[in-house]
Design a protein around this motif. Structure first.
Motif, PDB file in Angstrom:
ATOM      1  N   LEU A  67       0.373  -2.246   1.811  1.00 35.38           N
ATOM      2  CA  LEU A  67      -0.540  -1.108   1.979  1.00 35.38           C
ATOM      3  C   LEU A  67      -1.928  -1.575   2.396  1.00 35.38           C
ATOM      4  N   GLU A 123      -2.977   7.444   6.188  1.00 36.36           N
ATOM      5  CA  GLU A 123      -2.098   7.535   5.027  1.00 36.36           C
ATOM      6  C   GLU A 123      -0.953   6.550   5.232  1.00 36.36           C
ATOM      7  N   SER A 125       2.443   4.841   3.373  1.00 38.82           N
ATOM      8  CA  SER A 125       3.386   4.855   2.255  1.00 38.82           C
ATOM      9  C   SER A 125       4.422   3.763   2.482  1.00 38.82           C
ATOM     10  N   SER A 127       8.096   2.394   0.989  1.00 37.41           N
ATOM     11  CA  SER A 127       9.224   2.751   0.119  1.00 37.41           C
ATOM     12  C   SER A 127      10.290   1.666   0.209  1.00 37.41           C
ATOM     13  N   THR A 136       8.520   4.730  -4.042  1.00 34.28           N
ATOM     14  CA  THR A 136       7.523   4.897  -2.987  1.00 34.28           C
ATOM     15  C   THR A 136       6.125   4.705  -3.565  1.00 34.28           C
ATOM     16  N   VAL A 137       5.314   3.976  -2.825  1.00 31.74           N
ATOM     17  CA  VAL A 137       3.910   3.776  -3.183  1.00 31.74           C
ATOM     18  C   VAL A 137       3.091   4.283  -1.999  1.00 31.74           C
ATOM     19  N   LYS A 138       2.059   5.100  -2.277  1.00 34.13           N
ATOM     20  CA  LYS A 138       1.242   5.688  -1.202  1.00 34.13           C
ATOM     21  C   LYS A 138      -0.229   5.369  -1.420  1.00 34.13           C
ATOM     22  N   ARG A 139      -0.943   5.311  -0.300  1.00 32.05           N
ATOM     23  CA  ARG A 139      -2.388   5.148  -0.359  1.00 32.05           C
ATOM     24  C   ARG A 139      -2.987   5.815   0.857  1.00 32.05           C
TER      25      ARG A 139
END
Length: 152
Positions: A67, A123, A125, A127, A136-139
């Motif tokens: 990320l 954005e 993400s 996964s 899933t990790v989002k930032r």
């Protein structure tokens, strides 16, 4: 030998040893083994649970690294070249952890933020599949051609 107060009957001072040393019964040994086996099973389960947590944290740390790198690369590309080559991009990265191949899917979306032409919202993400579930990790971050404004 001692004598009793009631008469001249003699009572032995010590009991014979064969009456005192009886050992453990079969039921006592089986109960001890059952308790010991239960403790070993609990230790075994907790060991593998800790291994699962460690694996999950290693995957998550790598995903956070992806990320941060994707946000930094997008910001650098915008700052250096003044253009963005994508508005929606899906990438695949494979990493080997402890002899297992793990595929990380990276989804990057860049959209203009409001009316400002030099401000964009990115954005990212990441996964991956872990055991029987998808993680899933989002930032999200705001970037401009000058500097990064705000991470969310």
């Amino acid at each position: 030998m001692t004598t009793s107060s009631i008469g001249n009957n003699s009572i032995p001072a010590k009991l014979p040893l064969k009456n005192l040393c009886q050992g453990f019964t079969f039921i006592e040994i089986m109960a001890t083994l059952a308790i010991l086996a239960g403790g070993v099973i609990m230790l075994y389960k907790s060991f593998f649970l800790c291994l699962d947590y460690q694996t999950h944290l290693a995957y998550r740390a790598h995903a956070h690294n992806i990320l941060e790198n994707k946000i930094a690369l997008t910001e650098q590309m915008l700052r250096d070249y003044k253009i963005l080559s994508f508005t929606h991009d899906i990438q695949q990265e494979s990493v080997e952890f402890n002899g297992r191949e793990v595929a990380f899917q990276v989804d990057i979306q860049v959209v203009p933020a409001g009316d400002a032409t030099s401000l964009y919202q990115i954005e990212v993400s990441v996964s991956w599949k872990e055991s029987n579930r998808d993680v899933t990790v989002k930032r999200a971050a705001y970037i401009s051609s000058l500097t990064s404004i705000r991470n969310t």
